[in-house]
Design a protein around this motif. Structure first.
Motif, PDB file in Angstrom:
ATOM      1  N   ALA A  45      10.106  48.770  13.723  1.00 18.17           N
ATOM      2  CA  ALA A  45      10.795  48.548  12.448  1.00 18.17           C
ATOM      3  C   ALA A  45      10.675  47.101  11.981  1.00 18.17           C
ATOM      4  O   ALA A  45      10.978  46.787  10.823  1.00 18.17           O
ATOM      5  CB  ALA A  45      12.280  48.932  12.579  1.00 18.17           C
ATOM      6  N   GLU A  46      10.222  46.257  12.862  1.00 18.85           N
ATOM      7  CA  GLU A  46      10.188  44.815  12.579  1.00 18.85           C
ATOM      8  C   GLU A  46       9.427  44.462  11.290  1.00 18.85           C
ATOM      9  O   GLU A  46       9.905  43.636  10.505  1.00 18.85           O
ATOM     10  CB  GLU A  46       9.611  44.079  13.806  1.00 18.85           C
ATOM     11  CG  GLU A  46       9.496  42.572  13.682  1.00 18.85           C
ATOM     12  CD  GLU A  46      10.818  41.854  13.407  1.00 18.85           C
ATOM     13  OE1 GLU A  46      11.880  42.417  13.722  1.00 18.85           O
ATOM     14  OE2 GLU A  46      10.758  40.732  12.839  1.00 18.85           O
ATOM     15  N   PRO A  47       8.258  45.072  11.032  1.00 19.77           N
ATOM     16  CA  PRO A  47       7.521  44.691   9.809  1.00 19.77           C
ATOM     17  C   PRO A  47       8.302  44.965   8.517  1.00 19.77           C
ATOM     18  O   PRO A  47       7.942  44.445   7.469  1.00 19.77           O
ATOM     19  CB  PRO A  47       6.264  45.571   9.860  1.00 19.77           C
ATOM     20  CG  PRO A  47       6.110  45.964  11.292  1.00 19.77           C
ATOM     21  CD  PRO A  47       7.488  46.030  11.858  1.00 19.77           C
ATOM     22  N   TYR A  48       9.336  45.776   8.590  1.00 20.29           N
ATOM     23  CA  TYR A  48      10.099  46.128   7.388  1.00 20.29           C
ATOM     24  C   TYR A  48      11.340  45.234   7.212  1.00 20.29           C
ATOM     25  O   TYR A  48      12.037  45.343   6.223  1.00 20.29           O
ATOM     26  CB  TYR A  48      10.579  47.586   7.484  1.00 20.29           C
ATOM     27  CG  TYR A  48       9.467  48.603   7.539  1.00 20.29           C
ATOM     28  CD1 TYR A  48       9.112  49.303   6.388  1.00 20.29           C
ATOM     29  CD2 TYR A  48       8.772  48.874   8.715  1.00 20.29           C
ATOM     30  CE1 TYR A  48       8.091  50.246   6.432  1.00 20.29           C
ATOM     31  CE2 TYR A  48       7.753  49.805   8.754  1.00 20.29           C
ATOM     32  CZ  TYR A  48       7.411  50.493   7.617  1.00 20.29           C
ATOM     33  OH  TYR A  48       6.414  51.427   7.641  1.00 20.29           O
ATOM     34  N   ARG A  49      11.612  44.399   8.238  1.00 19.77           N
ATOM     35  CA  ARG A  49      12.911  43.734   8.282  1.00 19.77           C
ATOM     36  C   ARG A  49      13.124  42.718   7.152  1.00 19.77           C
ATOM     37  O   ARG A  49      14.120  42.768   6.443  1.00 19.77           O
ATOM     38  CB  ARG A  49      13.076  43.023   9.637  1.00 19.77           C
ATOM     39  CG  ARG A  49      14.438  42.333   9.794  1.00 19.77           C
ATOM     40  CD  ARG A  49      14.644  41.813  11.209  1.00 19.77           C
ATOM     41  NE  ARG A  49      13.655  40.819  11.596  1.00 19.77           N
ATOM     42  CZ  ARG A  49      13.750  39.511  11.326  1.00 19.77           C
ATOM     43  NH1 ARG A  49      14.781  39.039  10.655  1.00 19.77           N
ATOM     44  NH2 ARG A  49      12.805  38.670  11.719  1.00 19.77           N
ATOM     45  N   GLN A  50      12.144  41.816   6.998  1.00 22.12           N
ATOM     46  CA  GLN A  50      12.379  40.699   6.079  1.00 22.12           C
ATOM     47  C   GLN A  50      11.758  40.913   4.716  1.00 22.12           C
ATOM     48  O   GLN A  50      10.759  41.625   4.588  1.00 22.12           O
ATOM     49  CB  GLN A  50      11.771  39.436   6.684  1.00 22.12           C
ATOM     50  CG  GLN A  50      12.703  38.704   7.610  1.00 22.12           C
ATOM     51  CD  GLN A  50      12.172  37.314   7.880  1.00 22.12           C
ATOM     52  OE1 GLN A  50      11.013  37.143   8.247  1.00 22.12           O
ATOM     53  NE2 GLN A  50      13.015  36.324   7.690  1.00 22.12           N
ATOM     54  N   ASP A  51      12.321  40.256   3.719  1.00 23.27           N
ATOM     55  CA  ASP A  51      11.724  40.325   2.379  1.00 23.27           C
ATOM     56  C   ASP A  51      10.482  39.428   2.326  1.00 23.27           C
ATOM     57  O   ASP A  51      10.224  38.639   3.233  1.00 23.27           O
ATOM     58  CB  ASP A  51      12.749  39.916   1.312  1.00 23.27           C
ATOM     59  CG  ASP A  51      13.009  38.433   1.311  1.00 23.27           C
ATOM     60  OD1 ASP A  51      13.348  37.878   2.385  1.00 23.27           O
ATOM     61  OD2 ASP A  51      12.863  37.792   0.258  1.00 23.27           O
ATOM     62  N   GLY A  73      17.314  39.738   5.169  1.00 21.24           N
ATOM     63  CA  GLY A  73      17.000  40.870   6.035  1.00 21.24           C
ATOM     64  C   GLY A  73      17.483  40.717   7.451  1.00 21.24           C
ATOM     65  O   GLY A  73      17.209  39.714   8.114  1.00 21.24           O
ATOM     66  N   ILE A  74      18.255  41.712   7.904  1.00 27.14           N
ATOM     67  CA  ILE A  74      18.590  41.815   9.318  1.00 27.14           C
ATOM     68  C   ILE A  74      17.877  43.063   9.838  1.00 27.14           C
ATOM     69  O   ILE A  74      17.353  43.855   9.064  1.00 27.14           O
ATOM     70  CB  ILE A  74      20.111  41.926   9.544  1.00 27.14           C
ATOM     71  CG1 ILE A  74      20.670  43.197   8.882  1.00 27.14           C
ATOM     72  CG2 ILE A  74      20.826  40.691   9.015  1.00 27.14           C
ATOM     73  CD1 ILE A  74      22.105  43.514   9.280  1.00 27.14           C
ATOM     74  N   ALA A  75      17.866  43.208  11.136  1.00 26.58           N
ATOM     75  CA  ALA A  75      17.187  44.377  11.703  1.00 26.58           C
ATOM     76  C   ALA A  75      17.897  45.649  11.233  1.00 26.58           C
ATOM     77  O   ALA A  75      19.104  45.773  11.383  1.00 26.58           O
ATOM     78  CB  ALA A  75      17.200  44.294  13.221  1.00 26.58           C
ATOM     79  N   PRO A  76      17.136  46.579  10.654  1.00 24.76           N
ATOM     80  CA  PRO A  76      17.756  47.844  10.260  1.00 24.76           C
ATOM     81  C   PRO A  76      17.995  48.712  11.500  1.00 24.76           C
ATOM     82  O   PRO A  76      17.376  48.484  12.541  1.00 24.76           O
ATOM     83  CB  PRO A  76      16.702  48.487   9.360  1.00 24.76           C
ATOM     84  CG  PRO A  76      15.403  47.957   9.869  1.00 24.76           C
ATOM     85  CD  PRO A  76      15.694  46.557  10.384  1.00 24.76           C
ATOM     86  N   ALA A 130      25.141  45.542   8.559  1.00 16.45           N
ATOM     87  CA  ALA A 130      24.865  46.194   9.847  1.00 16.45           C
ATOM     88  C   ALA A 130      24.913  47.711   9.706  1.00 16.45           C
ATOM     89  O   ALA A 130      25.731  48.261   8.967  1.00 16.45           O
ATOM     90  CB  ALA A 130      25.891  45.730  10.877  1.00 16.45           C
ATOM     91  N   GLY A 131      24.017  48.367  10.425  1.00 15.25           N
ATOM     92  CA  GLY A 131      24.028  49.831  10.447  1.00 15.25           C
ATOM     93  C   GLY A 131      23.271  50.471   9.305  1.00 15.25           C
ATOM     94  O   GLY A 131      23.277  51.687   9.172  1.00 15.25           O
ATOM     95  N   GLY A 132      22.596  49.671   8.485  1.00 16.88           N
ATOM     96  CA  GLY A 132      21.836  50.248   7.375  1.00 16.88           C
ATOM     97  C   GLY A 132      20.448  50.680   7.813  1.00 16.88           C
ATOM     98  O   GLY A 132      19.896  50.149   8.781  1.00 16.88           O
ATOM     99  N   ILE A 133      19.906  51.642   7.095  1.00 19.07           N
ATOM    100  CA  ILE A 133      18.523  52.020   7.364  1.00 19.07           C
ATOM    101  C   ILE A 133      17.647  51.661   6.172  1.00 19.07           C
ATOM    102  O   ILE A 133      18.131  51.556   5.038  1.00 19.07           O
ATOM    103  CB  ILE A 133      18.366  53.533   7.656  1.00 19.07           C
ATOM    104  CG1 ILE A 133      18.607  54.367   6.385  1.00 19.07           C
ATOM    105  CG2 ILE A 133      19.286  53.995   8.782  1.00 19.07           C
ATOM    106  CD1 ILE A 133      17.978  55.748   6.444  1.00 19.07           C
ATOM    107  N   ILE A 134      16.366  51.479   6.457  1.00 15.62           N
ATOM    108  CA  ILE A 134      15.381  51.321   5.386  1.00 15.62           C
ATOM    109  C   ILE A 134      14.719  52.662   5.154  1.00 15.62           C
ATOM    110  O   ILE A 134      14.426  53.395   6.113  1.00 15.62           O
ATOM    111  CB  ILE A 134      14.366  50.221   5.757  1.00 15.62           C
ATOM    112  CG1 ILE A 134      15.026  48.857   5.495  1.00 15.62           C
ATOM    113  CG2 ILE A 134      13.071  50.362   4.956  1.00 15.62           C
ATOM    114  CD1 ILE A 134      14.199  47.676   5.900  1.00 15.62           C
ATOM    115  N   LEU A 135      14.544  52.996   3.897  1.00 13.17           N
ATOM    116  CA  LEU A 135      13.904  54.254   3.526  1.00 13.17           C
ATOM    117  C   LEU A 135      12.577  53.900   2.874  1.00 13.17           C
ATOM    118  O   LEU A 135      12.546  53.277   1.804  1.00 13.17           O
ATOM    119  CB  LEU A 135      14.809  54.997   2.540  1.00 13.17           C
ATOM    120  CG  LEU A 135      14.379  56.373   2.051  1.00 13.17           C
ATOM    121  CD1 LEU A 135      14.235  57.346   3.209  1.00 13.17           C
ATOM    122  CD2 LEU A 135      15.422  56.911   1.060  1.00 13.17           C
TER     123      LEU A 135
END
Lengths: 479, 479
Positions: free
Chosen positions: B23-29, B35-38, B82-87
């Protein structure tokens, strides 16, 4: 508590508050199907006064119905609930100095469209919105209904032409969104939301409109084609080869032409041959370095070589151009003078217009054999005014009007189109909306209405019949 | 209760649910400011799966952040709570068969813009949206941010190019608004509301996009002008005389040119003279009967005779045209490689661009003497990317960034423009929005957000910091 009518009378003075006989001209809609006597007609002279009126009505639990030129066809601008007032911005009709370098102008909502056209002419600028009612339709009403018209294929609808807005909200507060730029992504596109809201979310009081350079040349042709499939094929070619100049691409059928010629003295048809379909093409350009006549002539040649165009004439003067347009624009009037009629305002993808006309005819004839069908409108953007007259010798539609309306709406919906293309829902089409749009979509709209107008003060019963219905707002906020 | 992450992993399988390192490549803008870790990245393959994901997250009280190509500049597409997901809809990337006769195509939200360009080429059609990030930006993100880009002066922003939408709403229901017509006035313009909503009102899953005929010819020039006033004057002339063909009208300044030439190997400037301002003009036409080169040459002649244009060249090949465009498009990269920078995304009425540049310079120099100013962007629609580098020899902006941002925002606002022209608010510009837009406007937006997403599931903290704040929703529903 003070009598609200008395308070309004005092606030607005004799010119600003009309009641009794004086309010009568505002009572009914254009087609005379809707409208009860309003408590009165408020005619404010400033945004601050509009806000005062709305606040007073909100506090008194009275509903407010904004009315522009009252040329709408769906009954959205008259009172239907007792105790409502009509709000007319006809005394707010200032037109600002156009900003030629930026291509914009600030106008009051009460400005009549043709007055704006006239005011811009000396500046070499145009506001490219044209429709039959332009001599009486007001900017506020055009925004409220997200008007389209005959130039929308090139310049878009009102929502494409509004850069900024000032709106008095249902609680009487004033939203100043009078910005003058296309690119403004600072949050939700509020300016778009009020376009087409039919006065149910607030009262548009002023707008910043986008202007275009005035055309320096114009080429217009009137054509006879064999059928609507030929018209669609020619339209597709024109959009490809002359799309940059294509400002009008209108059609009407031979039945509609017959009605117009029969009922309108002085109207004549200048071509030798008649066919199923007649098309009006207008190209304009603000460049002097384009051979517009040649471009049109070459397109017509293409169409004639392929047998799509059976006959045609280029307008040789402005008078002739005006006559060509009149043949198209008198279509509604010709049919009105024939007697009872049913109006349907359909849109389908432009490539499927002929298919809609064929399938629609089969549906209508199936429901009411002999019904006379008069499709006309905007070939360039797929907007068909699919209007009907009763079978020859009959005075009415034998109670079949709702069935016909629903059949056409379902067909348009199935073809990824709309049963309310440019006239809005008003009151007349809420039933169609509830039947042809999903509960999810209708619920979204109800939520928006409730969010901005929780007391249902503004134009109740238009677009959404019951914005606070339990169905739409379960207690947990999720449906 | 089941662990929501485990439930998502089971629902979506190993390709559809990424967590930990994956998931790391999606973390930061893009600018690496947010961006925090999703909790994880959901990569559904269908609208039904999107709806399942949103429903699950809604029930579990987890927030959902839609992420397109992650090329946004305002931090709107990464998790901050915290606790969010990326879609990510990157696996939903189907492009339908284009409807050439109607000028539309249905696409999934995960389609990359340049892939759409490529897919349309064999059909003689174009989707006229172009911007620097087109090789990675996805349709869903372009809709969510109401993208503009370099062709918006002619074809509009995303909201002008979207005919229909499919959206998964915050409660997991699916709105099917996939209609394919411009004219659809059956109620509120929902399709416009989701353009620019940055994923805070739902997840756009599919869209019907408006297409144009492919240009058959193109004429491009690179120019040197004395100052921005000359550029504005020439732009006004061009809009009048060649407006129908004007597809690109871009500018950059000499400081920006120096940075690009300094940092980007292989880039060169093809004109002999340099001046304060360089302009790129591109005319296109889908007609073969227009002398586009002559029209451009004659406009340049007009500008040279008046001393507005000091030097210029017409592109003689596609390679040269691409080089001209690269000079403009590498402006952000040249400045990025120079070190620290501040980005501002301003719009003002096109006639006032020079005024903004002059006044903005005085403001910035007053706050931080020696700051190096690099305005570039879209001369044709008033959109200035007003970017700054620190004073020569300094590594940063000495803590003055907020003061500068507010000064420029206030200036744009005063000039009827915007401080968030085409990049949106995201998280980065909420403070500016709260300071420069009225409480009435901010409250309207909060009401819309609350109406559609009462549990604040979708992309919380973007556009509206606190949608259910007491200030916005007094008990009686009126503020």
């Amino acid at each position: 508590m003070t009598d609200p009518a008395a308070a309004l009378a005092q606030m607005l003075g004799p010119k600003g508050w009309l009641s009794g006989e004086e309010a009568e001209p505002y009572r009914q809609d254009w087609l005379k199907r809707y409208g009860i006597a309003p408590l009165g007609v408020a005619r404010p002279i400033s945004t601050a006064q509009v806000a005062e009126i709305v606040t007073l009505c909100c506090d008194a639990g009275m509903n407010v119905v904004p009315q522009g030129g009252n040329t709408g066809l769906c009954g959205g601008a008259v009172v239907e609930r007792a105790g409502g007032i009509i709000l007319s911005l006809s005394r707010m009709a200032a037109i600002g100095e156009p900003d030629a370098a930026s291509g914009s102008v600030v106008v009051d909502a009460g400005v009549i469209l043709s007055a704006l056209h006239d005011a811009l002419a000396p500046h070499g600028l145009v506001f490219p919105m044209h429709l039959g009612a332009e001599g009486s339709a007001r900017i506020g009403g055009l925004i409220g209904t997200n008007a389209g018209g005959s130039h929308a294929l090139r310049h878009g609808m009102m929502q494409n032409l509004v850069l900024g807005l000032e709106v008095v909200l249902p609680d009487g507060s004033i939203w100043n969104g009078l910005r003058a730029v296309q690119k403004d992504n600072a949050g939700y596109q509020l300016r778009k939301l009020f376009c087409g809201a039919e006065g149910t979310l607030g009262v548009v009081t002023r707008a910043v409109l986008k202007l275009s350079p005035a055309p320096k040349q114009r080429a217009t042709a009137l054509l006879t084609l064999g059928d609507s499939a030929a018209a669609v094929a020619f339209g597709t070619y024109l959009r490809g080869e002359a799309g940059e100049f294509l400002t009008g691409l209108e059609f009407f059928c031979d039945f509609g032409l017959s009605l117009a010629l029969k009922h309108l003295p002085g109207l004549s048809f200048p071509l030798e041959s008649r066919g199923d379909v007649h098309v009006l093409v207008e190209l304009t350009s603000s460049s002097t370095r384009v051979q517009l006549d040649d471009i049109l002539a070459s397109a017509l040649e293409w169409g004639m070589e392929r047998g799509l165009i059976l006959d045609g004439a280029l307008a040789m003067s402005d008078a002739q151009r005006a006559h060509f347009w009149r043949l198209r624009e008198e279509q509604p009037e010709g049919q009105r003078l024939e007697g009872e009629q049913l109006k349907h305002d359909i849109s389908v993808p432009v490539g499927r217009i002929a298919e809609f006309i064929d399938k629609g005819q089969a549906l209508c004839q199936g429901i009411l054999p002999g019904v006379r069908i008069n499709p006309f409108g905007h070939l360039g953007d797929g907007n068909i005014h699919y209007n009907l007259s009763p079978p020859q010798g009959e005075a009415d539609f034998a109670g079949k009007a709702p069935e016909i309306a629903q059949a056409l709406a379902a067909l348009a919906t199935e073809m990824a189109g709309s049963f309310a293309a440019e006239h809005g829902l008003g009151r007349a089409k809420i039933v169609l909306a509830d039947r042809n749009r999903s509960p999810v979509e209708r619920d979204l709209m109800a939520r928006l209405k409730h969010a901005l107008d929780p007391l249902n003060t503004m134009n109740p019963g238009v677009i959404i019949a019951n914005p606070s219905g339990k169905k739409n707002f379960p207690m947990n906020g999720i449906s």
